[in-house]
Enzyme design. Structure first.
Site, short mmCIF file in Angstrom:
data_model
loop_
_atom_site.label_atom_id
_atom_site.label_comp_id
_atom_site.label_asym_id
_atom_site.label_seq_id
_atom_site.Cartn_x
_atom_site.Cartn_y
_atom_site.Cartn_z
N ASP A 2 73.65 69.76 -22.07
CA ASP A 2 72.37 69.83 -21.82
C ASP A 2 71.59 70.26 -22.75
OD1 ASP A 2 73.16 72.40 -21.95
OD2 ASP A 2 72.20 73.19 -20.14
N ARG A 45 74.48 72.51 -14.19
CA ARG A 45 73.25 73.21 -13.90
C ARG A 45 72.21 72.00 -13.76
NH1 ARG A 45 72.82 78.66 -15.24
NH2 ARG A 45 74.74 78.60 -16.36
N ASP A 50 71.94 77.31 -24.26
CA ASP A 50 70.37 77.33 -24.46
C ASP A 50 70.11 79.01 -24.16
OD1 ASP A 50 70.64 77.05 -21.51
OD2 ASP A 50 68.98 75.80 -21.74
N ARG A 65 77.36 87.20 -19.54
CA ARG A 65 75.74 86.93 -19.50
C ARG A 65 75.02 88.29 -19.49
NH1 ARG A 65 77.27 82.35 -15.94
NH2 ARG A 65 76.77 80.24 -17.40
N THR A 117 78.96 74.60 -24.11
CA THR A 117 78.77 74.59 -22.74
C THR A 117 78.97 73.23 -22.26
OG1 THR A 117 77.09 74.29 -21.23
CG2 THR A 117 76.49 73.82 -23.60
N GLY A 160 78.39 80.66 -20.15
CA GLY A 160 79.64 80.25 -19.46
C GLY A 160 80.48 79.95 -20.50
N ASP A 210 78.06 71.82 -20.12
CA ASP A 210 76.84 71.01 -19.41
C ASP A 210 76.26 69.80 -20.21
OD1 ASP A 210 77.13 72.79 -17.51
OD2 ASP A 210 75.35 73.94 -17.76
O1 F6P Z 1 76.68 76.29 -17.87
C1 F6P Z 1 78.04 76.19 -17.46
C2 F6P Z 1 78.14 76.20 -16.01
O2 F6P Z 1 79.42 76.09 -15.65
C3 F6P Z 1 77.20 75.41 -15.17
O3 F6P Z 1 77.49 74.07 -15.18
C4 F6P Z 1 77.26 76.22 -13.80
O4 F6P Z 1 75.93 76.00 -13.25
C5 F6P Z 1 77.34 77.53 -14.23
O5 F6P Z 1 77.81 77.70 -15.34
C6 F6P Z 1 78.02 78.33 -13.21
O6 F6P Z 1 78.00 79.76 -13.85
P1 F6P Z 1 78.84 81.08 -13.48
O7 F6P Z 1 80.30 80.83 -13.98
O8 F6P Z 1 78.29 82.17 -13.79
O9 F6P Z 1 79.21 80.78 -11.77
#
Ligand code: F6P
Length: 320
Positions: free
Chosen positions: A130, A172, A103, A72, A126, A11, A128
């Site tokens: 995390d 997340r 991660d 990803r 990120t 992300g 997050d």
């Molecule tokens: O890891 C960053 C994040 O924004 C999380 O907070 C969220 O759960 C996820 O990515 C959303 O992913 P995507 O952009 O693939 O919907």
């Protein structure tokens, strides 16, 4: 080391561009060639690579997103995908790779270095927050401020209608965005995956608050717990108070990075280059007690996040 590559993966997060700028300019200043790899590990496998110059990172420090794009990659999770990526790195003469991401992206870098003679260093990017080994990740502060801005706006309308307002935020499995936004935004309740919560207690807090004269009630809910809409319905049924849910979603990933994120990204980008120049591999850079550090990637990925119950308890005390 003469040539390094840089990619962003997973992300996106505000401040990634500032980190790219720092890596490119620090790398060139140290006499290295810096190759930009587009679309994360997918772009690496497909050879989407170009040489970056000082001017190719002009005017990006203030921009959200990532000029290198991101993805990803399922293919890179496979040994065959990583072999293809390694072959491409060899063809382009890339000896060291800087990976900006979370991660999952770090795990990719870890595997690549374990399987092949490619030196890797990770920069935590990120929203997050995390990653246990670092106090902050790039993008967290900007996302937090975006959430705060939304909370301030929601307060206006919640007050006018004397409602309960639930704000569901990203993160997340990590509750940091909710926890910090709840503390900074003066929320009445914070619901995060790290702390068990009782629905009855939540309703009691809402009812008692109303009896004490609170005009509105703000609940920050982490997506790791989730279910904002159902929770709103349930609260309304039990308390009789009108309740609305707002899911902030991807708005939290955009926007111009805050000063904090730009400075963090600049320091971490420069450190990543320094780590590669020292000949180290399988490292991740981070910040601990305002000191820029580098840590073994295996150690970093194995670390458990510290418990932040002190912040949670403080938010609770101050919301009363
Ligand atoms: O890891 C960053 C994040 O924004 C999380 O907070 C969220 O759960 C996820 O990515 C959303 O992913 P995507 O952009 O693939 O919907």
């Amino acid at each position: 080391m003469r040539t390094i590559g840089i990619l962003t993966s997973g992300g996106d997060a505000p401040g990634m561009n500032a980190a790219i700028r720092a890596v490119v300019r620090s790398g060139i200043s140290s006499g290295m060639r810096v190759m930009g790899i587009q679309r994360g590990y997918n772009g690496l496998i497909n050879g989407e690579i170009y040489e970056m110059s000082r001017s190719s990172v002009s005017d990006i420090i203030q921009r959200g997103g990532t000029i290198l794009r991101t993805a990803r990659s399922e293919e890179f999770r496979t040994p065959e995908g990583r072999k293809k990526a390694y072959n491409v790195l060899k063809v382009f003469g890339i000896e060291g790779l800087v990976v900006i991401g979370g991660d999952g992206s770090f795990t990719g870098a870890q595997k690549l270095s374990q399987e092949f003679d490619i030196k890797t260093v990770g920069i935590p990017g990120t929203i997050d927050n995390d990653l246990a080994y670092t106090d902050y990740t790039i993008g967290f502060d900007t996302a937090l401020n975006t959430v705060l801005d939304a909370i301030n706006k929601l307060r206006d309308t919640s007050t006018s209608h004397e409602r309960v307002s639930i704000v569901e935020v990203m993160g997340r499995h990590c509750g940091d965005i909710a926890l910090y936004a709840g503390l900074a935004g003066g929320a009445e309740s914070i619901i995060i995956p790290e702390v068990d919560y009782s629905f009855d207690e939540l309703c009691k807090t809402i009812i008692e608050g109303k009896v004490r004269g609170k005009i509105h009630n703000l609940i920050i809910l982490a997506e790791g717990v989730g279910g904002a809409e159902e929770l709103a319905k349930h609260i309304e049924e039990v308390t009789g108070i009108e309740t609305r849910a707002t899911i902030l979603g991807h708005i939290q990933r955009g926007g111009s990075p805050t000063a904090f994120d730009r400075i963090l990204a600049s320091r971490l980008g420069a450190k990543a280059v320094e780590v590669l120049l020292e000949g180290k591999s399988q490292r991740v850079v981070g910040i601990r007690n305002n000191k820029i550090i580098d840590v073994d990637i295996n150690e970093a990925l194995a670390m458990q996040r510290e418990n932040k119950h002190d912040l949670y308890d403080l938010a609770k005390t101050l919301s009363y």
